[in-house]
Design an enzyme around this catalytic site. Sequence first.
Site, PDB file in Angstrom:
ATOM      1  N   ARG A 120       0.948  -1.108   0.207  1.00 39.06           N
ATOM      2  CA  ARG A 120      -0.310   0.091   0.049  1.00 39.06           C
ATOM      3  C   ARG A 120       0.373   1.305  -0.366  1.00 39.06           C
ATOM      4  O   ARG A 120       0.756   2.542   0.609  1.00 39.06           O
ATOM      5  CB  ARG A 120      -0.715   0.024   0.932  1.00 39.06           C
ATOM      6  CG  ARG A 120      -1.901  -1.318   1.472  1.00 39.06           C
ATOM      7  CD  ARG A 120      -3.280  -1.034   1.590  1.00 39.06           C
ATOM      8  NE  ARG A 120      -4.558  -1.988   1.751  1.00 39.06           N
ATOM      9  CZ  ARG A 120      -4.613  -2.338   2.744  1.00 39.06           C
ATOM     10  NH1 ARG A 120      -4.145  -2.540   3.603  1.00 39.06           N
ATOM     11  NH2 ARG A 120      -5.070  -3.983   2.153  1.00 39.06           N
ATOM     12  N   LYS A 142       0.474  11.588 -10.888  1.00 36.94           N
ATOM     13  CA  LYS A 142      -0.423  10.079 -11.753  1.00 36.94           C
ATOM     14  C   LYS A 142       0.285   9.311 -12.640  1.00 36.94           C
ATOM     15  O   LYS A 142       1.330   9.150 -12.555  1.00 36.94           O
ATOM     16  CB  LYS A 142      -0.737  11.190 -13.346  1.00 36.94           C
ATOM     17  CG  LYS A 142      -2.293  11.775 -13.137  1.00 36.94           C
ATOM     18  CD  LYS A 142      -2.857  12.391 -14.253  1.00 36.94           C
ATOM     19  CE  LYS A 142      -4.330  13.271 -14.193  1.00 36.94           C
ATOM     20  NZ  LYS A 142      -4.490  13.865 -15.597  1.00 36.94           N
ATOM     21  N   GLU A 184       4.500  21.121 -23.454  1.00 39.71           N
ATOM     22  CA  GLU A 184       3.477  21.101 -22.469  1.00 39.71           C
ATOM     23  C   GLU A 184       4.492  22.430 -21.620  1.00 39.71           C
ATOM     24  O   GLU A 184       3.143  23.252 -20.757  1.00 39.71           O
ATOM     25  CB  GLU A 184       4.440  20.352 -21.468  1.00 39.71           C
ATOM     26  CG  GLU A 184       3.845  18.565 -21.869  1.00 39.71           C
ATOM     27  CD  GLU A 184       2.844  18.474 -21.876  1.00 39.71           C
ATOM     28  OE1 GLU A 184       1.671  18.592 -21.523  1.00 39.71           O
ATOM     29  OE2 GLU A 184       2.239  17.330 -22.895  1.00 39.71           O
ATOM     30  N   LYS A 226       2.348  24.369 -12.778  1.00 32.42           N
ATOM     31  CA  LYS A 226       1.444  23.032 -12.792  1.00 32.42           C
ATOM     32  C   LYS A 226       0.681  22.610 -11.006  1.00 32.42           C
ATOM     33  O   LYS A 226       0.210  22.363 -10.775  1.00 32.42           O
ATOM     34  CB  LYS A 226       2.283  21.701 -12.839  1.00 32.42           C
ATOM     35  CG  LYS A 226       1.821  20.526 -13.503  1.00 32.42           C
ATOM     36  CD  LYS A 226       1.879  19.539 -13.554  1.00 32.42           C
ATOM     37  CE  LYS A 226       0.892  18.028 -13.104  1.00 32.42           C
ATOM     38  NZ  LYS A 226       1.828  16.881 -14.358  1.00 32.42           N
ATOM     39  N   GLU A 236      -7.920  15.665  -9.591  1.00 34.12           N
ATOM     40  CA  GLU A 236      -9.225  16.315 -11.320  1.00 34.12           C
ATOM     41  C   GLU A 236     -10.158  15.718 -11.099  1.00 34.12           C
ATOM     42  O   GLU A 236     -10.533  15.280 -12.587  1.00 34.12           O
ATOM     43  CB  GLU A 236      -8.167  14.877 -12.278  1.00 34.12           C
ATOM     44  CG  GLU A 236      -7.908  15.667 -13.965  1.00 34.12           C
ATOM     45  CD  GLU A 236      -7.897  14.817 -14.664  1.00 34.12           C
ATOM     46  OE1 GLU A 236      -6.922  15.597 -15.611  1.00 34.12           O
ATOM     47  OE2 GLU A 236      -7.674  13.411 -14.934  1.00 34.12           O
ATOM     48  N   ARG A 240      -7.503  20.918 -13.130  1.00 37.03           N
ATOM     49  CA  ARG A 240      -6.546  19.828 -13.343  1.00 37.03           C
ATOM     50  C   ARG A 240      -7.441  19.476 -14.684  1.00 37.03           C
ATOM     51  O   ARG A 240      -6.159  19.370 -15.602  1.00 37.03           O
ATOM     52  CB  ARG A 240      -6.531  18.989 -12.450  1.00 37.03           C
ATOM     53  CG  ARG A 240      -5.053  18.340 -12.555  1.00 37.03           C
ATOM     54  CD  ARG A 240      -4.088  17.139 -12.187  1.00 37.03           C
ATOM     55  NE  ARG A 240      -3.521  16.306 -11.979  1.00 37.03           N
ATOM     56  CZ  ARG A 240      -3.197  15.422 -11.489  1.00 37.03           C
ATOM     57  NH1 ARG A 240      -3.094  15.178 -10.474  1.00 37.03           N
ATOM     58  NH2 ARG A 240      -1.802  15.385 -12.180  1.00 37.03           N
ATOM     59  N   ASN A 244      -5.466  19.762 -20.232  1.00 39.22           N
ATOM     60  CA  ASN A 244      -5.714  19.374 -20.668  1.00 39.22           C
ATOM     61  C   ASN A 244      -5.786  19.630 -22.329  1.00 39.22           C
ATOM     62  O   ASN A 244      -6.062  19.132 -23.014  1.00 39.22           O
ATOM     63  CB  ASN A 244      -6.865  18.088 -20.657  1.00 39.22           C
ATOM     64  CG  ASN A 244      -7.021  16.651 -21.212  1.00 39.22           C
ATOM     65  OD1 ASN A 244      -5.388  16.306 -21.238  1.00 39.22           O
ATOM     66  ND2 ASN A 244      -8.253  16.735 -21.579  1.00 39.22           N
ATOM     67  N   HIS A 247      -4.609  19.182 -25.219  1.00 34.07           N
ATOM     68  CA  HIS A 247      -4.271  16.906 -25.293  1.00 34.07           C
ATOM     69  C   HIS A 247      -5.858  16.327 -25.923  1.00 34.07           C
ATOM     70  O   HIS A 247      -5.331  14.740 -26.206  1.00 34.07           O
ATOM     71  CB  HIS A 247      -4.564  16.060 -23.804  1.00 34.07           C
ATOM     72  CG  HIS A 247      -2.809  17.190 -23.915  1.00 34.07           C
ATOM     73  ND1 HIS A 247      -2.210  18.042 -23.640  1.00 34.07           N
ATOM     74  CD2 HIS A 247      -2.076  16.100 -23.104  1.00 34.07           C
ATOM     75  CE1 HIS A 247      -0.999  17.771 -23.418  1.00 34.07           C
ATOM     76  NE2 HIS A 247      -1.136  17.030 -22.862  1.00 34.07           N
ATOM     77  N   HIS A 251      -4.196  13.544 -28.032  1.00 31.41           N
ATOM     78  CA  HIS A 251      -4.436  12.413 -28.349  1.00 31.41           C
ATOM     79  C   HIS A 251      -5.237  11.191 -29.573  1.00 31.41           C
ATOM     80  O   HIS A 251      -4.853  10.692 -29.350  1.00 31.41           O
ATOM     81  CB  HIS A 251      -4.795  11.862 -26.510  1.00 31.41           C
ATOM     82  CG  HIS A 251      -4.610  11.928 -25.887  1.00 31.41           C
ATOM     83  ND1 HIS A 251      -5.312  12.732 -24.104  1.00 31.41           N
ATOM     84  CD2 HIS A 251      -2.809  11.830 -25.199  1.00 31.41           C
ATOM     85  CE1 HIS A 251      -4.631  12.381 -23.265  1.00 31.41           C
ATOM     86  NE2 HIS A 251      -2.859  12.069 -23.425  1.00 31.41           N
ATOM     87  N   HIS A 265       4.329  12.302 -28.821  1.00 29.13           N
ATOM     88  CA  HIS A 265       3.564  12.652 -28.311  1.00 29.13           C
ATOM     89  C   HIS A 265       2.883  13.962 -27.544  1.00 29.13           C
ATOM     90  O   HIS A 265       2.005  14.839 -27.885  1.00 29.13           O
ATOM     91  CB  HIS A 265       3.331  12.326 -27.064  1.00 29.13           C
ATOM     92  CG  HIS A 265       2.865  12.771 -25.764  1.00 29.13           C
ATOM     93  ND1 HIS A 265       1.132  12.679 -25.676  1.00 29.13           N
ATOM     94  CD2 HIS A 265       2.160  14.100 -24.771  1.00 29.13           C
ATOM     95  CE1 HIS A 265       0.554  13.693 -24.357  1.00 29.13           C
ATOM     96  NE2 HIS A 265       1.298  13.985 -24.035  1.00 29.13           N
TER      97      HIS A 265
HETATM   98  N1  GLY Z   1      -0.370  15.844 -16.964  1.00 31.35           N
HETATM   99  C1  GLY Z   1      -1.560  16.268 -17.117  1.00 31.35           C
HETATM  100  C2  GLY Z   1      -2.000  15.479 -15.472  1.00 31.35           C
HETATM  101  O1  GLY Z   1      -1.196  16.066 -14.518  1.00 31.35           O
HETATM  102  O2  GLY Z   1      -2.858  16.295 -15.199  1.00 31.35           O
END
Ligand code: GLY
Length: 365
Positions: A120, A142, A184, A226, A236, A240, A244, A247, A251, A265
């Site tokens: 955990r 993430k 980015e 960020k 998110e 958050r 995007n 994106h 994507h 990317h």
């Molecule tokens: N790359 C976008 C985020 O970390 O939410």
Amino acid sequence: MKVLKIKTKSKNYKVYIGHNIISRFNNIIKKEKIYFQKSLIIVDKKVPKIFVKKLNSKITSQQNFIYYFNASEKNKNFNNVNSILGKLFKNNFTRNDIIICLGGGIAGDLAGFASSIYKRGLKFINIPSTLLSQVDSSIGGKTGINNKFGKNLIGSFYQPDLVITDTKLLVSLPKREIICGYAEILKHSLIKNKKLFLFLDKNLNDILELKKNFIEKVIFESCRIKKGVIESDEKEVNVRKSLNLGHTFGHAYEAALNYSKKLNHGEAVLYGILSATKLSKKLKMLNNNEYNLILSHLSKLKFTNLKKFFNKKDINKIVIFMMADKKNYTNRINFITLNNIGSVSINNQLNTNKVRNFMRSELIK
Ligand code: GLY
């Protein structure tokens, strides 16, 4: 060296940014009071050996292990997570021990995920080696892996205990990889900071040539933007999603080309930013002046002609990929649109027909 403090609900940690700071690894972890007996370094095979040796020589844990990872989207899978977990179990790692990742975003996602599920959660230090991972994926927590159903569909939010961003690691990267990370940085400036956008526009060449003061400044500013976003919305739920920008389109462009090397990317994100800018103008959200500023910046980067990759036959495929985005909860597609440089809206007003019409206007003319 610059230091950024990140405070989220689940964890507070610091991002150290500077040139050749891997060599200060010991001092940094002492200062941050990060203690462990055993360590596993997950090394992205693309990282030049000299950096691996340097990091290894700085680690003074009782036992240190190395796991070499052949980083690719295909290998970002459960098999590799299982092998990492096996190594930790075999060597009796406890929650007080640590995984240290030295690599790009793919390695960081995998290492972070393994850290989050082993007993955990054990300690995790990320040392991002690409510009993309330095300005984006290394912070915010993430983590994830891919499976046959798609990219990053299995994962967790798990903040690292520390991020060490060494700009010396960037020197060996190909120019294309630098542009990928730059996408980015540009995105962050468009979301939140016009002053940074103007700085990028004025100093583009010095930044892309990795001139020390320039690159360090823009990495720091980008991470600071960020930081603000993830501190207010770690999981998110709302703001958050603004990260995007570019994106949803990007994507879909990558996927429509079957993730071919023709468009990586970051390049897809730059085309995505181009499309999001045009969509924002079409929706009368973005004024002419700001629109022209962004378009002129993208043309300096030579990212203005989407028709190099797609034509009208691809429209359906692109829209289907946009609909599959995991951030959509209805049949409307979530877009981040620009109000002006430095401010965006989360927009889910567009149904698929409108999106199809927009893509038609982009690709048939
Ligand atoms: N790359 C976008 C985020 O970390 O939410």
